[in-house]
Design a protein around this motif. Structure first.
Motif, mmCIF file in Angstrom:
data_model
loop_
_atom_site.group_PDB
_atom_site.id
_atom_site.type_symbol
_atom_site.label_atom_id
_atom_site.label_comp_id
_atom_site.label_asym_id
_atom_site.label_seq_id
_atom_site.Cartn_x
_atom_site.Cartn_y
_atom_site.Cartn_z
ATOM 1 N N LYS A 71 0.827 -1.213 0.000
ATOM 2 C CA LYS A 71 0.000 0.000 0.000
ATOM 3 C C LYS A 71 0.864 1.268 0.000
ATOM 4 N N GLN A 309 -4.931 3.076 0.852
ATOM 5 C CA GLN A 309 -5.734 1.854 0.732
ATOM 6 C C GLN A 309 -5.642 1.380 -0.718
ATOM 7 N N SER A 313 -9.588 -2.826 -1.523
ATOM 8 C CA SER A 313 -10.284 -2.452 -0.294
ATOM 9 C C SER A 313 -11.221 -1.265 -0.480
#
Length: 423
Positions: A71, A309, A313
């Motif tokens: 991420k 994120q 997600s």
């Protein structure tokens, strides 16, 4: 070596001035600034009449090392920070595992020193695993370099454990950063309570949850005398409690996020998950009240709360999607919306984004005065552009500003007088 920044529009948050002048840097430190005759220097940087300000000190940046490097990494976050005029990232402890031992903190600081072109000031967890059951070794973590202690959005439900942690932090002079929310009311919430959330069938939380959480924390501050910072105040209902705490002489400060200053709950529109943040976006009345609190100094700091994120997600139904948005590169242009709307001046913005965070954390930056480190950002507040999230340097691209018209471009960034970004 000395460097003279000439033909600059100096934004001084300490003196609250915005005027033309020059700045002299020697050995990575600001040696003097002025508006008259210019001194001799080994190198000259012509600022072209653009704004020169202290680098941004961004409290609450999530860098996903260790545990979720896909991420964000220290390298990509550092490059994004430099491109956004952020010269110090104050990093959160909500990693996998949490930063709750000196060993994990040592790993983080070592990785940062190797990979990040900007400064890192780490926050450590307040309780082990951020679980709210047993406090960490605050003294050892302070010695290892932690600038503050926080469990982030994992709000402790055991008030006795929290009071012990506050008491121990007070004995060591440590700063506690808390997320004011009543955990029972806010659990599972995806939006702020009201007509909008009801019409869209979203699980919601009342703005009073923030007020209730802040009231509990302030009571513990009164009981223990700890240094306390509320990370995000986003509702007008919480402001009277914050004002009373400051008037009573408690060592209390507060911050807010740039997303809550520039967006409101209607921006969620048709369940657009890039607008799902924590706490959820508030009403327009709340947004206006929080802007006024920043202008008056009641709210001390503005931060990006950079929360990467991945696509998986975020590409989910709104209720199930992860909360958070990246913000290192959009903090300054988003803040320019407030400047161009006449709500905040540039010195007021940099007081909240640079000077006050530095002061609260005991860092030397945030100033243009002699002796301050030459952490600087040169920017044009008027350059228009359309944001393309795929051009962001962060690994994750979850920004609510994608495709929006914005103003304000970072031109160059320096850390310790060394250029770390040039547009």
């Amino acid at each position: 070596m000395t460097t003279l920044f000439t033909n600059a529009r100096l934004i001084d948050p300490e003196a609250q001035t915005d005027q033309g002048g020059w700045l002299l840097v020697s050995g990575g430190v600001i040696s003097q600034a002025g508006t008259g005759a210019q001194p001799h220097a080994d190198a000259i940087v012509d600022c072209g009449g653009k704004c020169l300000a202290p680098g941004i000190v961004d409290i609450g940046v999530k860098i996903c090392e260790p545990g979720e490097r896909h991420k964000e990494s220290f390298r990509t976050a550092g490059l994004a920070a430099a491109a956004g005029g952020v010269t110090t990232m104050v990093t959160r402890p909500d990693t996998l595992p949490a930063i709750d031992t000196p060993e994990v903190l040592e790993f983080v600081t070592r990785r940062a020193s190797e990979d990040s072109p900007v400064r890192i000031a780490p926050i450590a967890a307040l309780t082990k695993k951020r679980a709210g059951r047993e406090m960490v070794e605050i003294g050892f973590l302070r010695d290892a370099g932690a600038v503050a202690f926080s469990d982030g959005d994992a709000v402790a439900t055991d008030t006795k454990v929290l009071s012990r942690a506050f008491t121990y932090a007070r004995s060591l002079g440590a700063l506690v950063i808390a997320h004011p929310q009543e955990p029972g009311l806010s659990k599972g919430a995806a939006a702020t309570g009201g007509k909008f959330a009801s019409l869209r069938g979203l699980p919601a939380v009342s703005p009073m949850a923030e007020r209730m959480g802040l009231d509990r924390d302030i009571a513990l501050v009164e009981m223990t005398g700890v240094k306390y910072h509320a990370d995000q105040i986003t509702t007008r209902r919480a402001l009277p409690a914050l004002e009373r705490a400051k008037k009573n002489g408690f060592d209390v400060t507060a911050g807010t996020s740039i997303h809550h200053l520039t967006l409101n709950l209607l921006d969620v529109g048709d369940y657009r998950t890039f607008f799902k943040v924590k706490p959820p976006l508030r009403s327009e009345n709340d947004r206006q009240a929080v802007i006024e609190a920043v202008a008056s100094g009641l709210i001390d700091t503005i931060s990006s709360f950079h929360t990467p994120q991945d696509e998986e997600s975020k590409r989910l139904p709104f209720e199930e999607a992860a909360s958070g948005a990246v913000g290192l590169e959009t903090l300054l242009p988003a803040a320019m919306r407030l400047y161009h709307a006449g709500m905040l001046t540039l010195p007021q913005l940099f007081r909240a984004m640079s000077l006050n965070p530095s002061r609260r954390l005991g860092l030397p930056g945030g100033r243009l005065s002699a002796g301050a480190p030459a952490d600087l950002v040169l920017f044009d507040p008027d350059t228009p552009f359309v944001l393309d999230r795929f051009k962001l340097l962060s690994k994750s691209k979850n920004t609510p500003f994608d495709g929006q018209k914005m103003e304000g471009r970072v031109l160059q960034t320096w850390v310790d007088g060394k250029q770390v970004f040039a547009a």
